[in-house]
Design a protein around this motif. Structure first.
Motif, mmCIF file in Angstrom:
data_model
loop_
_atom_site.group_PDB
_atom_site.id
_atom_site.type_symbol
_atom_site.label_atom_id
_atom_site.label_comp_id
_atom_site.label_asym_id
_atom_site.label_seq_id
_atom_site.Cartn_x
_atom_site.Cartn_y
_atom_site.Cartn_z
ATOM 1 N N THR A 164 46.437 54.617 41.540
ATOM 2 C CA THR A 164 45.989 53.237 41.747
ATOM 3 C C THR A 164 44.908 52.860 40.743
ATOM 4 O OG1 THR A 164 46.416 53.452 44.122
ATOM 5 C CG2 THR A 164 45.069 51.596 43.435
ATOM 6 N N ILE A 165 44.959 51.615 40.297
ATOM 7 C CA ILE A 165 43.893 51.104 39.439
ATOM 8 C C ILE A 165 43.542 49.693 39.898
ATOM 9 C CG2 ILE A 165 45.509 50.209 37.696
ATOM 10 C CD1 ILE A 165 43.384 50.982 35.579
ATOM 11 N N THR A 166 42.247 49.389 39.954
ATOM 12 C CA THR A 166 41.792 48.089 40.426
ATOM 13 C C THR A 166 40.977 47.404 39.342
ATOM 14 O OG1 THR A 166 41.732 48.821 42.736
ATOM 15 C CG2 THR A 166 40.440 46.865 42.175
ATOM 16 N N PHE A 167 41.367 46.174 39.027
ATOM 17 C CA PHE A 167 40.653 45.354 38.055
ATOM 18 C C PHE A 167 39.882 44.253 38.785
ATOM 19 C CE2 PHE A 167 44.273 46.967 35.672
ATOM 20 C CZ PHE A 167 43.734 47.260 34.418
ATOM 21 N N GLU A 168 38.715 43.896 38.243
ATOM 22 C CA GLU A 168 38.022 42.705 38.702
ATOM 23 C C GLU A 168 38.158 41.645 37.627
ATOM 24 O OE1 GLU A 168 33.685 41.150 40.334
ATOM 25 O OE2 GLU A 168 33.809 43.008 39.194
ATOM 26 N N SER A 175 30.908 31.198 39.211
ATOM 27 C CA SER A 175 30.391 32.475 39.703
ATOM 28 C C SER A 175 31.056 32.907 41.000
ATOM 29 C CB SER A 175 28.869 32.382 39.917
ATOM 30 O OG SER A 175 28.560 31.361 40.855
ATOM 31 N N ASP A 176 31.635 31.943 41.750
ATOM 32 C CA ASP A 176 32.268 32.289 43.021
ATOM 33 C C ASP A 176 33.774 32.462 42.889
ATOM 34 O OD1 ASP A 176 32.845 29.630 42.516
ATOM 35 O OD2 ASP A 176 32.816 29.059 44.637
ATOM 36 N N LEU A 177 34.288 32.407 41.666
ATOM 37 C CA LEU A 177 35.721 32.495 41.458
ATOM 38 C C LEU A 177 36.077 33.818 40.801
ATOM 39 C CD1 LEU A 177 38.508 31.149 41.569
ATOM 40 C CD2 LEU A 177 38.015 30.123 39.344
ATOM 41 N N GLY A 178 36.799 34.640 41.520
ATOM 42 C CA GLY A 178 37.168 35.940 40.978
ATOM 43 C C GLY A 178 38.038 36.683 41.967
ATOM 44 N N ALA A 179 38.529 37.852 41.535
ATOM 45 C CA ALA A 179 39.420 38.615 42.406
ATOM 46 C C ALA A 179 39.429 40.075 42.016
ATOM 47 C CB ALA A 179 40.834 38.050 42.336
ATOM 48 N N LEU A 180 39.729 40.913 42.989
ATOM 49 C CA LEU A 180 39.982 42.332 42.758
ATOM 50 C C LEU A 180 41.478 42.543 42.931
ATOM 51 C CD1 LEU A 180 37.040 43.928 44.770
ATOM 52 C CD2 LEU A 180 37.299 43.905 42.285
ATOM 53 N N SER A 181 42.136 43.002 41.871
ATOM 54 C CA SER A 181 43.586 43.171 41.886
ATOM 55 C C SER A 181 43.937 44.639 41.724
ATOM 56 C CB SER A 181 44.222 42.363 40.752
ATOM 57 O OG SER A 181 43.865 40.999 40.860
#
Length: 212
Positions: A164-168, A175-181
């Motif tokens: 597994t690999i997780t990107f941010e 500043s409130d817009l983002g995700a961990l995929s």
């Protein structure tokens, strides 16, 4: 990418759609070159073969956004040689609550080793239109910044194991817009959790053909 149809959607879903676009089509670079070697034959974090398909559901603070079994589908429908390199055409379809198609996008991808390449939508099919999307061979903490139509994007590897690999992914101006995929080897994108407004995307079903 060329939308087939568009229906107005709530503001929070508009923002989450942007997060999805950041995760899947951000042009992030870790100094990888596009060579002419063979496609990856070992299980990869982004399996590509004609017939591969994935289905995802949206959740908001742990609850399904719709009653549908899935809200987004992705399918690899064709293999095409472009400039002596093999690319795979993936169709992404977003469904509305009633099951009608909200929009549909198409993108060409190529997986070489641990690096994902993409043909930019609307650009000529030549070497200048190819960009690096994600480099799965990076180390934890690897970061890349790039400029896109949506704004300045920052992509950082936050966690990595053999499977597994997780990107941010985040945008500097929001500043409130983002995700961990998270991507799972041999499967692809398995889940995505946005921060700031409680939306998430989870894989509910997939079918994979052996990678070509």
């Amino acid at each position: 990418m060329s939308p087939v149809s568009k229906i107005p959607k709530p503001r929070h879903l508009q923002r989450f759609t942007l997060v999805i676009q950041i995760a899947i089509i951000t042009a992030t670079m870790w100094g990888q070159g596009l060579g002419t070697g063979a496609q990856s034959r070992e299980p990869s974090f982004f399996p590509l073969a004609v017939g591969n398909n994935w289905q995802y559901k949206f959740y908001e603070r742990g609850r399904p956004v719709t009653s549908r079994p899935y809200d987004i589908s992705k399918e690899v429908i064709a293999k095409k040689t472009i400039g002596s390199l093999n690319f795979y055409l993936m169709i992404t379809t977003r469904f509305d609550v009633d099951g009608s198609i909200r929009n549909r996008d198409s993108t060409y991808y190529r997986m070489q080793g641990d690096t994902l390449f993409r043909l930019r939508a609307g650009s000529p099919h030549d070497s200048l239109s190819i960009s690096v999307d994600l480099c799965f061979s990076g180390y934890v903490g690897s970061e890349s910044n790039t400029q896109s139509k949506a704004g300045k994007l920052s992509t950082t590897i936050r966690m990595k194991t053999d499977s597994t690999i997780t990107f941010e992914e985040s945008m500097r101006q929001f500043s409130d817009l983002g995700a961990l995929s998270s991507y799972r080897k041999g499967i692809g994108l398995s889940d995505q959790r946005s921060y700031g407004f409680g939306l998430s995307l989870h894989l509910v079903k997939y079918h994979l053909v052996s990678e070509e």
